[in-house]
Design a protein around this motif. Structure first.
Motif, PDB file in Angstrom:
ATOM      1  N   PRO A 157       0.853  -1.227   0.069  1.00 22.79           N
ATOM      2  CA  PRO A 157      -0.056  -0.055   0.032  1.00 22.79           C
ATOM      3  C   PRO A 157       0.737   1.318   0.037  1.00 22.79           C
ATOM      4  O   PRO A 157       1.708   1.137   0.768  1.00 22.79           O
ATOM      5  CB  PRO A 157      -0.616  -0.309   1.358  1.00 22.79           C
ATOM      6  N   GLU A 158       0.582   2.184  -0.874  1.00 15.24           N
ATOM      7  CA  GLU A 158       1.061   3.467  -0.851  1.00 15.24           C
ATOM      8  C   GLU A 158       0.875   4.540  -0.061  1.00 15.24           C
ATOM      9  O   GLU A 158      -0.172   4.823  -0.025  1.00 15.24           O
ATOM     10  CB  GLU A 158       1.225   3.729  -2.300  1.00 15.24           C
ATOM     11  N   MET A 159       1.841   5.121   0.423  1.00 15.06           N
ATOM     12  CA  MET A 159       1.850   6.571   1.586  1.00 15.06           C
ATOM     13  C   MET A 159       1.736   7.612   0.567  1.00 15.06           C
ATOM     14  O   MET A 159       2.393   7.680  -0.334  1.00 15.06           O
ATOM     15  CB  MET A 159       2.807   6.355   2.475  1.00 15.06           C
ATOM     16  N   GLU A 160       0.893   8.712   1.049  1.00 14.94           N
ATOM     17  CA  GLU A 160       0.802   9.817   0.377  1.00 14.94           C
ATOM     18  C   GLU A 160       2.265  10.484   0.798  1.00 14.94           C
ATOM     19  O   GLU A 160       2.976  10.202   1.987  1.00 14.94           O
ATOM     20  CB  GLU A 160      -0.136  10.704   0.804  1.00 14.94           C
ATOM     21  N   LEU A 165       8.478  15.984   6.371  1.00 17.36           N
ATOM     22  CA  LEU A 165       9.282  14.947   6.831  1.00 17.36           C
ATOM     23  C   LEU A 165      10.225  14.475   6.074  1.00 17.36           C
ATOM     24  O   LEU A 165      11.441  14.186   6.330  1.00 17.36           O
ATOM     25  CB  LEU A 165       8.287  13.675   7.154  1.00 17.36           C
ATOM     26  N   ARG A 166       9.921  14.495   4.778  1.00 14.81           N
ATOM     27  CA  ARG A 166      10.809  13.987   3.644  1.00 14.81           C
ATOM     28  C   ARG A 166      12.188  14.873   3.733  1.00 14.81           C
ATOM     29  O   ARG A 166      13.429  14.810   3.464  1.00 14.81           O
ATOM     30  CB  ARG A 166      10.430  13.885   2.245  1.00 14.81           C
ATOM     31  N   ASP A 167      11.838  16.265   3.557  1.00 14.83           N
ATOM     32  CA  ASP A 167      12.878  17.368   3.693  1.00 14.83           C
ATOM     33  C   ASP A 167      13.509  17.240   5.008  1.00 14.83           C
ATOM     34  O   ASP A 167      14.847  17.307   5.081  1.00 14.83           O
ATOM     35  CB  ASP A 167      12.032  18.689   3.766  1.00 14.83           C
ATOM     36  N   SER A 168      13.171  16.829   6.092  1.00 19.07           N
ATOM     37  CA  SER A 168      13.889  16.772   7.349  1.00 19.07           C
ATOM     38  C   SER A 168      14.867  15.713   7.172  1.00 19.07           C
ATOM     39  O   SER A 168      15.908  15.574   7.852  1.00 19.07           O
ATOM     40  CB  SER A 168      12.834  16.671   8.691  1.00 19.07           C
ATOM     41  N   VAL A 205       8.248   6.053   5.028  1.00 15.66           N
ATOM     42  CA  VAL A 205       7.011   5.109   4.848  1.00 15.66           C
ATOM     43  C   VAL A 205       7.026   4.328   6.433  1.00 15.66           C
ATOM     44  O   VAL A 205       5.844   4.548   7.093  1.00 15.66           O
ATOM     45  CB  VAL A 205       7.395   4.110   3.829  1.00 15.66           C
ATOM     46  N   ALA A 206       8.020   4.150   7.011  1.00 17.58           N
ATOM     47  CA  ALA A 206       8.135   3.437   8.588  1.00 17.58           C
ATOM     48  C   ALA A 206       7.654   4.503   9.515  1.00 17.58           C
ATOM     49  O   ALA A 206       6.444   4.013  10.314  1.00 17.58           O
ATOM     50  CB  ALA A 206       9.383   2.983   8.755  1.00 17.58           C
ATOM     51  N   SER A 211       3.104   5.871  12.993  1.00 13.87           N
ATOM     52  CA  SER A 211       2.040   6.949  13.574  1.00 13.87           C
ATOM     53  C   SER A 211       0.598   6.662  13.307  1.00 13.87           C
ATOM     54  O   SER A 211      -0.200   7.437  13.663  1.00 13.87           O
ATOM     55  CB  SER A 211       2.467   8.232  12.901  1.00 13.87           C
ATOM     56  N   GLY A 212       0.358   5.437  12.600  1.00 13.55           N
ATOM     57  CA  GLY A 212      -0.939   5.138  12.223  1.00 13.55           C
ATOM     58  C   GLY A 212      -1.655   5.956  10.857  1.00 13.55           C
ATOM     59  O   GLY A 212      -2.881   5.286  10.976  1.00 13.55           O
ATOM     60  N   LYS A 213      -0.803   6.579  10.272  1.00 10.07           N
ATOM     61  CA  LYS A 213      -1.200   6.990   9.125  1.00 10.07           C
ATOM     62  C   LYS A 213      -1.906   6.141   8.074  1.00 10.07           C
ATOM     63  O   LYS A 213      -1.074   5.077   7.730  1.00 10.07           O
ATOM     64  CB  LYS A 213      -0.358   8.035   8.267  1.00 10.07           C
ATOM     65  N   ALA A 214      -2.930   5.951   7.439  1.00 13.86           N
ATOM     66  CA  ALA A 214      -3.470   4.875   6.603  1.00 13.86           C
ATOM     67  C   ALA A 214      -2.897   5.270   5.347  1.00 13.86           C
ATOM     68  O   ALA A 214      -2.581   6.406   4.856  1.00 13.86           O
ATOM     69  CB  ALA A 214      -4.991   5.047   6.473  1.00 13.86           C
ATOM     70  N   PRO A 215      -2.757   4.137   4.237  1.00 14.18           N
ATOM     71  CA  PRO A 215      -2.145   4.466   3.023  1.00 14.18           C
ATOM     72  C   PRO A 215      -3.334   5.114   2.193  1.00 14.18           C
ATOM     73  O   PRO A 215      -4.372   5.282   2.381  1.00 14.18           O
ATOM     74  CB  PRO A 215      -2.127   2.934   2.647  1.00 14.18           C
TER      75      PRO A 215
END
Length: 331
Positions: A157-160, A165-168, A205-206, A211-215
């Protein structure tokens, strides 16, 4: 280190693992099993310069001859050959395919970013269409992660993307990212740990998952092979080293430097070209004057040798997971 090193002269450094024993592939038997439904995909895999494309094409032609019609299609399992205009550096070798149709090559513009989620969707579409037409698909490539993702029943399943976060994460060094990823996901595949970009994306992604974020969406509607017959192209380390160096010289002579110059002239930033692999990284550094030609060749050659070793390690890791790979020496 010499490729013919004496392990007694390098205490603490283990000798290379033995190569798997080669087999003669019973093509008629494999074809019969495929037609009877035992397999729904044939896969030719192997490290770079092991002759997998040529073998896949010869396998396709033999099957066509046995069936009595043109019925085979080759699906590329290479993470870089999807890009148009990046031919020499990615080793497409399109002339080898001849009359055999190929798929998943030249499907994205150079400068774009392609990922495993897109590959799974594209593969599922092409594989399903080939099967529906009554033809026979052969997956061929050296990207172990891509091959596993469509043959071993993975659900991805893909995450948005979380750009903040990616920048940090991109501001952290490789060591810190790797330590954090392994703390969260200790069983991370070795291939993921080979580049900062992959480590950062896996960690993103991890963190989202923890954090419980849904795909954002899943792949419930995608269909994949249920049983694959794997063929591995086997070549000795000495022969592979010789092939890699010879092929690198040939590709440089064929215009790989000019290809990279054209990509730079098209507007792709030099720092972005490193995303597309070793050849583009070191050739770009040569064009920018950072490396001499000889320095570029030596560093690139060594990096490709190391990459081929990691590819082989990945495939042997698949075997440890229970995948049966029939290793053969291409003719």
């Amino acid at each position: 280190m010499s490729k013919n090193r004496n392990p007694h002269l390098f205490p603490g450094v283990p000798p290379p693992a033995p190569l798997p024993p080669p087999e003669d592939i019973p093509v008629e038997e494999v074809l019969r099993d495929y037609l009877e439904g035992k397999y729904d995909l044939l896969c030719v895999l192997g490290p770079t310069a092991s002759g997998k494309t040529r073998y896949a094409v010869s396998l396709a032609r033999k099957i066509n001859s046995l069936v009595g019609r043109s019925c085979t299609h080759i699906l590329s399992g290479d993470s870089r050959q999807v890009y148009r205009g990046m031919d020499i550096g990615t080793g497409k070798d399109l002339c080898e395919y001849g009359e055999i149709p190929y798929h998943l090559i030249d499907i994205r513009p150079a400068g774009s970013k392609y990922n495993i989620y897109e590959f799974r969707r594209d593969f599922s579409r092409e594989w399903s269409a080939i099967r529906s037409s009554g033809d026979i698909p052969i997956l061929c490539g050296g990207s172990g992660l891509y091959i596993e993702a469509v043959t071993l029943g993975y659900s991805l399943p893909e995450m948005e993307p979380d750009y903040a976060l990616r920048d940090s994460l991109e501001k952290k060094d490789m060591t810190a990212l790797t330590e954090e990823l392994l703390r969260r996901r200790p069983n991370t595949a070795e291939g993921t740990l080979q580049s900062k970009r992959r480590v950062a994306r896996a960690l993103e992604v991890a963190i989202q998952e923890d954090s419980g974020k849904a795909p954002s969406r899943d792949d419930e509607n995608l269909v994949f092979p249920s049983s694959t017959y794997f063929i591995g192209t086997l070549v000795s380390r000495e022969r592979r080293i010789e092939r890699i160096d010879r092929r690198l010289r040939e590709r440089l002579d064929e215009g790989m430097i000019d290809e990279v110059k054209r990509l730079l002239d098209s507007g792709i930033a030099a720092e972005d070209l490193t995303y597309y692999g070793l050849e583009y990284k070191f050739v770009t550094q040569h064009i920018l004057g950072i490396l001499s030609y000889d320095e570029m060749f030596t560093l690139l050659s060594n990096a490709i040798h190391q990459f081929a070793k990691r590819q082989m390690t990945w495939f042997r890791g698949m075997e440890k997971k229970g995948v049966r790979i029939h290793w053969t020496v291409p003719g």
